[in-house]
Scaffold this active site. Structure first.
Site, PDB file in Angstrom:
ATOM      1  N   THR A  14     -39.034 -17.269  19.045  1.00 25.04           N
ATOM      2  CA  THR A  14     -39.612 -18.361  18.269  1.00 25.04           C
ATOM      3  C   THR A  14     -40.314 -17.838  17.031  1.00 25.04           C
ATOM      4  OG1 THR A  14     -39.863 -19.834  20.178  1.00 25.04           O
ATOM      5  CG2 THR A  14     -41.309 -20.239  18.294  1.00 25.04           C
ATOM      6  N   SER A  15     -41.171 -16.845  17.216  1.00 26.56           N
ATOM      7  CA  SER A  15     -41.924 -16.316  16.076  1.00 26.56           C
ATOM      8  C   SER A  15     -40.999 -15.674  15.052  1.00 26.56           C
ATOM      9  CB  SER A  15     -42.977 -15.308  16.560  1.00 26.56           C
ATOM     10  OG  SER A  15     -42.376 -14.128  17.071  1.00 26.56           O
ATOM     11  N   GLY A  49     -37.539 -18.315  23.839  1.00 24.37           N
ATOM     12  CA  GLY A  49     -38.546 -17.333  24.197  1.00 24.37           C
ATOM     13  C   GLY A  49     -39.631 -17.250  23.134  1.00 24.37           C
ATOM     14  N   CYS A  50     -40.742 -16.630  23.491  1.00 24.68           N
ATOM     15  CA  CYS A  50     -41.878 -16.567  22.561  1.00 24.68           C
ATOM     16  C   CYS A  50     -41.593 -15.645  21.371  1.00 24.68           C
ATOM     17  CB  CYS A  50     -43.151 -16.141  23.292  1.00 24.68           C
ATOM     18  SG  CYS A  50     -42.990 -14.678  24.334  1.00 24.68           S
ATOM     19  N   TYR A  51     -41.106 -14.427  21.641  1.00 28.46           N
ATOM     20  CA  TYR A  51     -40.772 -13.536  20.521  1.00 28.46           C
ATOM     21  C   TYR A  51     -39.704 -14.159  19.625  1.00 28.46           C
ATOM     22  CZ  TYR A  51     -43.326  -9.455  22.451  1.00 28.46           C
ATOM     23  OH  TYR A  51     -44.290  -8.581  22.886  1.00 28.46           O
TER      24      TYR A  51
END
Length: 341
Positions: A153-154, A149-151
């Site tokens: 990953t960061s 997911g994007c969150y």
């Protein structure tokens, strides 16, 4: 050439995949598959800004897609891929799934957080969590990628060196993340753009966001410590894309900021898409838009003895479709940056 099929072309991640793969020098897109409303339409009608292909969106058909593909990207809502992945894998075709269906190793947690039965539990163990900076060697050998997911990953990229080097207390992790409106999906974005007044809001606070178990799972794997519980506060900001996560840790002992920067630089020295910023500069979201880079800023608050990590990505690229292509490159023995720079 790698023959690629893309299932789910009308969402943000599907659109971004087509943009990247249509100009990838080692890829031929052999099939696009979408919902009923898009079937039979030329791609240039759906996305006039994509000019490099004359493909028409087709109705999804396992036989058709597996005969024409070496790898299939699934850009579908959570729960849909469960009924598709086994049939594709059983035909010997690689799969990169951009949903959450194979990210969680515990199917019970998946069912709790996504409110749907996990109908292909036997395939969970076949999946590799597709964070290349963490699982590069496993990605090379797998046929099923669970794209992060994007969150997560960061956040995870901001955490790994601190955990590996035993710098932080894992009992008190606080994450404050802000995403462009595209992070909420096209439907929510359309509602946002219909609003006369741009907005900035927190949402799904107090342990409600579905990315929490994904982040906790990966931090547990990295650290070898079970039952990590963290505080995660997501927000939607008034811009189309981009993501910034600020992560707060209690340090186990006092360490100079310059030493921690050196630790992060050394850890990521072989990772093409990670940039570490020198004090006092911190990364800006605008610098990573439309790229597959993650940029990390590091600060030490001496007054509170906290380590603060600022991690920025484009939520649609490194947080989704770009990372999926990076994984494809690794799976097929290409340099991971091909088609992404």
């Amino acid at each position: 050439m790698i023959k690629v099929g893309i299932v789910g072309v009308t969402g943000y991640t599907g659109e971004e995949l087509i943009k990247i793969l249509s100009v990838h020098p080692k890829v031929e897109i052999t099939g696009l598959y979408g919902r009923k409303s898009s079937v039979g339409k030329k791609l240039e009608i759906i996305y006039p800004n994509i000019k490099s292909t004359n493909l028409v969106v087709e109705k999804f058909n396992i036989k058709n897609i597996t005969e024409k593909s070496d790898v299939v990207f699934l850009a579908l809502p959570h729960g849909v891929a469960l009924n598709i992945v086994p049939d594709i894998l059983d035909k010997g075709i690689k799969v990169i799934d951009l949903s959450a269906d194979y990210r969680l190793t515990n199917p019970i947690k998946y069912e709790q957080w996504y409110n749907t039965p996990h109908t292909s539990k036997s395939y969970i163990s076949k999946a590799v969590y597709g964070l290349p900076e963490l699982n590069y060697e496993d990605i090379k050998k797998t046929s099923l990628i669970a794209n992060p997911g994007c969150y997560p990953t960061s956040v995870i990229l901001g955490c790994i060196p601190a955990i590996i080097n035993n710098l932080i207390d894992l009992s008190n992790i606080i994450i404050d993340s802000k995403s462009g409106i595209s992070g909420a999906g096209r439907k929510n974005a359309e509602e946002y753009y219909d609003n006369e007044h741009p907005n900035f809001k927190a949402y799904k606070l107090a342990g409600q966001h579905r990315h929490i178990p994904e982040i906790e799972q990966e931090l547990e794997i990295i650290s070898g410590i079970n039952n990590i519980v963290l505080s995660f506060s997501p927000h939607i900001i008034p811009m189309e894309r981009g993501m910034l996560s600020t992560i707060y840790f209690d340090m186990k002992k006092r360490i100079e900021e310059s030493s921690i920067i050196d630790i992060y630089k050394n850890f990521y020295k072989k990772n093409f898409f990670i940039k570490i910023f020198e004090n006092p500069i911190l990364p800006n979201v605008k610098d990573v838009l439309h790229t597959n880079f993650c940029e990390l800023g590091i600060k030490v608050d001496k007054r509170t003895n906290k380590l603060i990590i600022v991690s920025i990505i484009d939520n649609l690229v490194k947080g989704a479709s770009g990372q999926a292509v990076q994984n494809m490159n690794i799976m097929f023995g290409l340099e991971e940056y091909i088609g992404l720079v």
